[in-house]
Design an enzyme around this catalytic site. Structure first.
Site, short mmCIF file in Angstrom:
data_model
loop_
_atom_site.label_atom_id
_atom_site.label_comp_id
_atom_site.label_asym_id
_atom_site.label_seq_id
_atom_site.Cartn_x
_atom_site.Cartn_y
_atom_site.Cartn_z
N LYS A 207 0.83 -1.20 0.00
CA LYS A 207 0.00 0.00 0.00
C LYS A 207 0.87 1.26 0.00
CE LYS A 207 -3.51 2.36 2.74
NZ LYS A 207 -4.44 2.32 3.86
N GLU A 213 10.49 -4.90 4.33
CA GLU A 213 10.50 -6.32 3.94
C GLU A 213 10.19 -6.46 2.45
OE1 GLU A 213 8.96 -5.04 6.55
OE2 GLU A 213 8.98 -6.39 8.27
N GLY A 267 -4.97 -1.80 4.82
CA GLY A 267 -4.19 -2.93 4.30
C GLY A 267 -4.89 -4.26 4.55
N ARG A 268 -5.41 -4.44 5.76
CA ARG A 268 -6.02 -5.73 6.11
C ARG A 268 -7.41 -5.89 5.51
NH1 ARG A 268 -4.98 -2.39 10.27
NH2 ARG A 268 -6.66 -1.59 11.57
N GLU A 353 -5.23 -6.65 14.57
CA GLU A 353 -4.66 -5.33 14.24
C GLU A 353 -5.78 -4.28 14.32
OE1 GLU A 353 -2.78 -4.35 10.27
OE2 GLU A 353 -0.97 -4.56 11.45
N HIS A 384 -6.58 -33.47 16.97
CA HIS A 384 -5.53 -34.37 17.42
C HIS A 384 -4.37 -33.60 18.03
CE1 HIS A 384 -7.61 -37.70 15.48
NE2 HIS A 384 -7.94 -36.79 14.58
N LYS A 504 9.07 -1.10 14.27
CA LYS A 504 9.65 -0.93 12.92
C LYS A 504 10.76 0.10 12.95
CE LYS A 504 5.55 -1.14 10.08
NZ LYS A 504 4.82 -0.42 9.05
O1 LIG Z 1 1.06 -2.74 2.19
P1 LIG Z 1 2.16 -2.13 2.99
O2 LIG Z 1 2.13 -0.64 2.98
O3 LIG Z 1 3.49 -2.67 2.55
O4 LIG Z 1 1.94 -2.56 4.49
C1 LIG Z 1 2.01 -3.89 4.91
C2 LIG Z 1 1.57 -4.04 6.35
O5 LIG Z 1 2.52 -3.42 7.16
C3 LIG Z 1 2.19 -2.65 8.28
O6 LIG Z 1 3.14 -2.87 9.26
C4 LIG Z 1 0.81 -2.73 8.84
O7 LIG Z 1 0.79 -3.11 10.19
C5 LIG Z 1 -0.12 -3.61 8.08
O8 LIG Z 1 -1.43 -3.15 8.31
C6 LIG Z 1 0.17 -3.58 6.61
O9 LIG Z 1 -0.76 -4.42 5.95
#
Ligand SMILES: O=P(O)(O)OC[C@H]1O[C@H](O)[C@H](O)[C@@H](O)[C@@H]1O
Length: 543
Positions: A207, A213, A267-268, A353, A384, A504
């Protein structure tokens, strides 16, 4: 709004009522009122919910619904759907429901024709997906694409990864997808194994397009491709999904191959938009749209159905009941469908979240527990492994069981055995087995206590005809709205996630301390400093 009902008159009424219900067993409730089964079932789209195995009476449901009314849930739903800035800490609208509005719907928000924007992107995604599926799109060497590798994390990974796995039986164009998320180099390395750069397409999904990462994995993937096919190959092997065109261009991806979305999609909450591109390539645009119809069906149900028959409202209010009255800490989600093996992980981000907050939208502290801890595994595997605790442990773990009538393919009656297990578990959890019943089977007295099944463990059963794209959309929308309902009652902002930021930032600050040739400098805490030194020593660096 919202949080104000906590500890209000309705809340205290519920607390008093809880005192009456707490000591009752599901055996008693069913014996007194077998008709509860007929009343405690609701239909939403293709989903049927049986909530009769919950520790509630009609009065409980009435009180929970009254609490939702008092909290202004009706208004809150309208405010979300109409695009008000209900994400207060980020001053944003929350409009994932607009991602699945039909093309002939109309919604203008902040001066923008949201429906037109959404469908423009969907059409562009559809055209791109079709080109890849029909093999019209060729890689740098003229070969068609065989594998799509989505690089993203959090909401830019969990949604499409979960849905791809869920709908694997619908991936009919011979194109497979892989999902890389972790900064651990083992992830990318493992996912690239066996792939041919000439037939691989990367979809970099972020986003913000600033997530370390994702950008790091994308850079390494780019080198892997360029090493094999040269710099000119990038245009044919990289696409991007983002709200940030500038950063995408800066990274070196042609914005003609970029698919956008907007700051009003969290994002979620984003895989039903452009973040679902890799899924769309795999299952095709038509099935993706079927999935969107499923989402929309539940949106409409949520928006228009009276609370007494409203599935997300009932499930959300049951979440409040167990969290804040019974003191339950967690909710298990147990899909009896191997294809849904990533569904609990997906729900963890969606729910935790969103509702893992300890201040209300106005910044004041919450007064009760918020944020259920979601977890789970597919049945029957979990049976199990951890169901022992669900059946005989000391903790109350409300659970959602999800089952389907039709398998995609069946063998040797396996699907009926699967479903029999789902039903057996919810029945055993609810009604257990008494000491007298166990003794009557001839069990030695000293063993009887070990075999007692206390029962009275509440479950929802969600049953749907088949795990299709439409039904998946319905299921996801159901949980999105469950999260919303709970957030409104607690009065929190379910759409920000400030809690992930500090760690972060600190990681960025710490990285040089791990890699520098200089002795490590000052640290905020002695434990971290000592671990940095130990890590450096283990890596043969100066301490
Ligand atoms: O889609 P991006 O901007 O790379 O973000 C990826 C993710 O990273 C963040 O740390 C948020 O906690 C998430 O809500 C998000 O989905």
């Amino acid at each position: 709004m919202g949080g104000e009902v906590v500890r209000g008159v309705e809340w205290e009424g519920l607390r008093k009522h809880f005192g009456e219900v707490e000591g009752r067993t599901l055996r008693e409730l069913f014996a007194e009122d077998p008709g509860r089964v007929a009343r405690m079932g609701v239909q939403a789209g293709d989903l049927f919910l049986d909530y009769s195995k919950h520790r509630v009476t009609d009065e409980t449901v009435g009180l929970l619904v009254a609490l939702a009314e008092k909290a202004g849930l009706r208004d809150a739903v309208e405010r979300m759907f109409s695009g008000e800035h209900i994400n207060v800490s980020e001053d944003r609208a929350v409009l994932h429901t607009a991602l699945r509005l039909p093309a002939d719907a109309s919604l203008h928000v902040d001066g923008q024709d949201v429906v037109a924007d959404v469908h423009e992107v969907l059409d562009k995604m559809g055209a791109f997906a079709e080109k890849i599926r029909s093999k019209e799109w060729r890689g740098a060497t003229g070969e068609p694409i065989a594998t799509v590798v989505n690089i993203g994390i959090g909401g830019s990974d969990l949604g499409p990864a979960m849905a791809y796995e869920a709908l694997l039986d619908y991936a009919d164009a011979g194109i497979t997808a892989r999902f890389v998320s972790n900064i651990d180099p083992a992830d990318l390395d493992g996912k690239l194994r066996g792939l041919d750069p000439a037939t691989t397409l990367f979809v970099v999904s972020s986003k913000t397009f600033t997530t370390i990462e994702t950008l790091t994995n994308a850079r390494v993937a780019r080198s892997w491709l360029v090493d094999a096919l040269g710099e000119d190959a990038v245009g044919k092997h990289f696409a991007a999904v983002s709200t940030n065109a500038e950063k995408v261009a800066e990274f070196g991806i042609d914005t003609a191959n970029m698919f956008g979305f907007w700051d009003w999609v969290g994002g979620r909450y984003s895989y039903d938009g452009a973040i679902g591109l890799s899924l769309m390539v795999a299952i095709g645009p038509a099935r993706f749209r079927e999935m969107l119809d499923g989402f929309h069906t539940i949106d409409e149900h949520f928006r228009t159905t009276p609370f007494e028959k409203n599935m997300p409202v009932l499930m959300g209010m049951l979440g409040i009941w167990y969290t804040d009255f019974f003191g339950a800490q967690t909710r298990a989600v147990l899909p009896y469908a191997q294809r849904l093996h990533r569904f609990p992980a997906y729900l963890q981000q969606l729910t935790m979240e969103s509702n893992g907050k300890s201040v209300k939208a106005d910044g004041s502290p919450v007064e009760v527990d918020t944020g259920e801890i979601f977890w789970g595994e597919p049945g029957t595997n979990g049976q199990h492994a951890f169901y022992q605790l669900l059946h005989q442990g000391t903790r109350l773990v409300p659970a959602d069981f999800i089952g389907f009538a039709e398998p995609f393919a069946d063998q040797a009656g396996m699907h009926d055995i699967l479903t029999a297990n789902l039903l057996a578990q919810t029945s055993a959890l609810a009604f257990g087995k008494t000491a007298a019943e166990i003794a009557a089977e001839g069990t030695p007295p000293e063993i009887v206590p070990h075999k007692v099944m206390p029962g009275n463990r509440p479950t929802s059963t969600i049953l749907a005809p088949k795990l299709t794209p439409r039904v998946l959309g319905e299921l996801v929308a159901l949980y999105e709205h469950v999260v919303f309902v709970e957030g409104v009652i607690w009065g929190i902002d379910s759409f920000d996630q400030w809690g992930v930021e500090l760690g972060k930032k600190m990681a960025l600050g710490l990285e040089p301390a791990l890699t520098s040739e200089e002795p490590p400098g000052d640290f905020a805490d002695a434990s971290t400093e000592s671990l940095v030194r130990r890590y450096r020593a283990l890596r043969g660096r100066r301490v």
